[in-house]
Design an enzyme around this catalytic site. Sequence first.
Site: not given
Length: 216
Positions: A63-64
């Site tokens: 994920s970011q």
Amino acid sequence: MSDRYVTSREKMVREQLVSRNITDERTLAAMGEVPRHYFVDDAMGGRAYGDYPLPIGAGQTISQPYIVAFMTQSLQLGGSESVLEIGTGSGYQAAVLSKLCRRVYTVERINSLLAGARKVFDRLRYFNIRSKLDDGTLGWPEHGPYDAIIVTAGGPEIPQPLIDQLADPGRLVIPIGDRHTQGLELLVKKDGQVETRRLANVRFVDLVGEYGWSGK
Ligand code: SAH
């Protein structure tokens, strides 16, 4: 930890986290400490601190940074908790959690990813992380109940085994929706009651398992 990406990490914390709504000091410190570039392919090194998710192999993504911080912050960890993560992937989220609680239990269904994550945990000496290969929608009953549970893949509904293995009080965060977009849901268990609310719109890879989507 001192390495060539210290400045990239500081910049990531400042520009992607502090500037948005990440206010928990412990979460910010952990994000500034864990070397995210260890969790992605060497070839992507410099992009590890960018404001986007990255591929980690086997069709999965890390994920970011902002999403990792946002989910972590929503668990409100104080340091003494036992935390269950479903979807080890690269191991990055587990590493961040390991700085913020007593012990992390993490479950991954893809062997190659779990093997990679374990290598990094060893290299970085994150000794309070336990992991296993399994369908995480079933939880990990042997070590429960957990003060917090985080699911880093999106499913159609909150798996009942996870609600059962959540301590009271306890907090569980999970993306729920269809296979394209989900709402990040926070379930809070307190005094025998369960309340759920939606925190944000997100997009995660599929949660595949008995209480998730069926495998392709
Ligand atoms: N937390 C990870 C994100 C990985 S992406 C990180 O920081 O890198 C989500 C992961 O969930 C994928 O690796 C996928 O294989 C895994 N996953 C999907 N369904 C699962 C299940 N039922 N049990 C365990 N892992 C699962």
